[in-house]
Design an enzyme around this catalytic site. Structure first.
Site, PDB file in Angstrom:
ATOM      1  N   GLY A  29       0.822  -1.206   0.000  1.00  0.00           N
ATOM      2  CA  GLY A  29       0.000   0.000   0.000  1.00  0.00           C
ATOM      3  C   GLY A  29       0.852   1.249   0.000  1.00  0.00           C
ATOM      4  N   GLY A  82       0.700  -1.069   6.611  1.00  0.00           N
ATOM      5  CA  GLY A  82      -0.371  -0.096   6.822  1.00  0.00           C
ATOM      6  C   GLY A  82      -1.671  -0.773   7.219  1.00  0.00           C
ATOM      7  N   ASP A  84      -6.313  -0.127   6.815  1.00  0.00           N
ATOM      8  CA  ASP A  84      -7.444   0.702   6.374  1.00  0.00           C
ATOM      9  C   ASP A  84      -8.188   1.285   7.570  1.00  0.00           C
ATOM     10  OD1 ASP A  84      -7.150   0.207   3.508  1.00  0.00           O
ATOM     11  OD2 ASP A  84      -7.503  -1.857   4.103  1.00  0.00           O
ATOM     12  N   GLY A  95      -6.564  -4.891   3.645  1.00  0.00           N
ATOM     13  CA  GLY A  95      -6.942  -5.524   2.383  1.00  0.00           C
ATOM     14  C   GLY A  95      -7.465  -4.560   1.347  1.00  0.00           C
ATOM     15  N   GLY A  97      -5.773  -2.866  -0.464  1.00  0.00           N
ATOM     16  CA  GLY A  97      -4.923  -3.106  -1.638  1.00  0.00           C
ATOM     17  C   GLY A  97      -5.016  -4.528  -2.147  1.00  0.00           C
ATOM     18  N   GLU A 103      -0.477 -10.678   3.634  1.00  0.00           N
ATOM     19  CA  GLU A 103      -0.180  -9.808   4.781  1.00  0.00           C
ATOM     20  C   GLU A 103      -0.431 -10.547   6.090  1.00  0.00           C
ATOM     21  OE1 GLU A 103      -1.208  -5.506   2.678  1.00  0.00           O
ATOM     22  OE2 GLU A 103      -2.775  -6.530   3.803  1.00  0.00           O
TER      23      GLU A 103
HETATM   24  C1  5RP Z   1      -3.265  -3.582   1.471  1.00  0.00           C
HETATM   25  C2  5RP Z   1      -3.519  -3.050   2.824  1.00  0.00           C
HETATM   26  C3  5RP Z   1      -3.031  -1.667   3.125  1.00  0.00           C
HETATM   27  O1  5RP Z   1      -2.236  -1.735   4.246  1.00  0.00           O
HETATM   28  C4  5RP Z   1      -4.198  -0.763   3.376  1.00  0.00           C
HETATM   29  O2  5RP Z   1      -5.075  -0.838   2.262  1.00  0.00           O
HETATM   30  C5  5RP Z   1      -3.758   0.670   3.614  1.00  0.00           C
HETATM   31  O3  5RP Z   1      -3.304   1.225   2.423  1.00  0.00           O
HETATM   32  P1  5RP Z   1      -2.658   2.674   2.356  1.00  0.00           P
HETATM   33  O4  5RP Z   1      -1.361   2.589   3.086  1.00  0.00           O
HETATM   34  O5  5RP Z   1      -2.472   2.902   0.869  1.00  0.00           O
HETATM   35  O6  5RP Z   1      -3.616   3.639   2.971  1.00  0.00           O
HETATM   36  O7  5RP Z   1      -4.085  -3.683   3.675  1.00  0.00           O
HETATM   37  O8  5RP Z   1      -3.861  -4.834   1.281  1.00  0.00           O
END
Ligand code: 5RP
Length: 218
Positions: A29, A82, A84, A95, A97, A103
């Site tokens: 991400g 990271g 959400d 998730g 991303g 992960e």
């Molecule tokens: C990817 C993830 C990311 O950690 C989550 O979507 C956060 O993304 P970002 O750092 O772009 O805000 O879980 O699967």
């Protein structure tokens, strides 16, 4: 300060957890990307990394940072990724991303999980962010019906295939009052590969980027 600058501030603070000789687990991400770019500046210090997605592996390799297979690396001391959403107990939704399964594997195989995020990701109750669920393609309709029984609204992530060759259902309108129970329920459904609730293995440290700098919750 922009949201992206807050993400970078969190990633910078996470560098302090990187110690000499470590093999570091790397998330996916935009926040994890900041961490990867900063890690490039200290790449001589670490023995290598394990990536949670093809995209992160490619970014690491573009910086000349060695990427290893988890089976060869063994137990990791540190995982940085990271999220959400996070609640104050460091239960997470991940998730966005689409990399949730890898992960969760890398987080599970790590002694310390440092989560990096901008301050907007901290919530009282998980679930406003649509909950990603990785599903084996033939189970799509069945799992969608099970989600409706729970009161959620599943939405197929159009045009997206995970690194594992599966689909993602994003679940809207769930209030996740009991994260561990909800994680277990989803994971008990045949056809679900992983749900994006990280409560059985929450983060150990949450670093939030704020306009005043990094704030650490552990
Ligand atoms: C990817 C993830 C990311 O950690 C989550 O979507 C956060 O993304 P970002 O750092 O772009 O805000 O879980 O699967």
């Amino acid at each position: 300060m922009t949201q992206d600058e807050m993400k970078k501030a969190a990633a910078e603070a996470a560098l302090e957890y990187v110690e000499s000789g470590m093999i570091v687990g790397i998330g996916t991400g935009s926040t994890a990307n900041h961490f990867i770019d900063l890690l490039a500046g200290v790449k001589g210090k670490i023995d290598g990394t394990v990536a949670s997605s093809i995209a992160s592996a490619e970014r690491l390799e573009s910086h000349g940072i060695p990427v290893m297979d988890l089976n060869e690396a063994g137990q990791l001391s540190l995982y940085v990724d990271g999220a959400d959403e996070s609640d104050k107990h460091l239960n997470l939704i991940k998730g966005g991303g689409g990399a949730l399964t890898r992960e969760k594997i890398v987080a599970g195989a790590s002694d310390k999980f440092v989560c990096i995020a901008d301050e907007t990701k901290l919530v009282d109750i998980l679930g406003k962010f649509p909950l990603p669920v990785e599903v084996i393609p033939m189970a799509r309709s069945y799992i969608a019906r099970e989600i409706v029984k729970l009161g959620g609204q599943p939405e197929l992530r159009e045009g997206f295939t995970t690194d594992n060759g599966n689909i993602i259902l994003d679940v809207h309108n769930l209030e996740i009052m009991e994260p561990v129970k909800m994680e277990d329920h989803f994971n008990s459904l045949p056809g679900v590969v992983t749900v994006g609730i990280f409560a059985r293995r929450p983060a150990d440290v949450l670093i939030l980027g704020t306009p005043d700098g990094a704030r650490v919750i552990s």
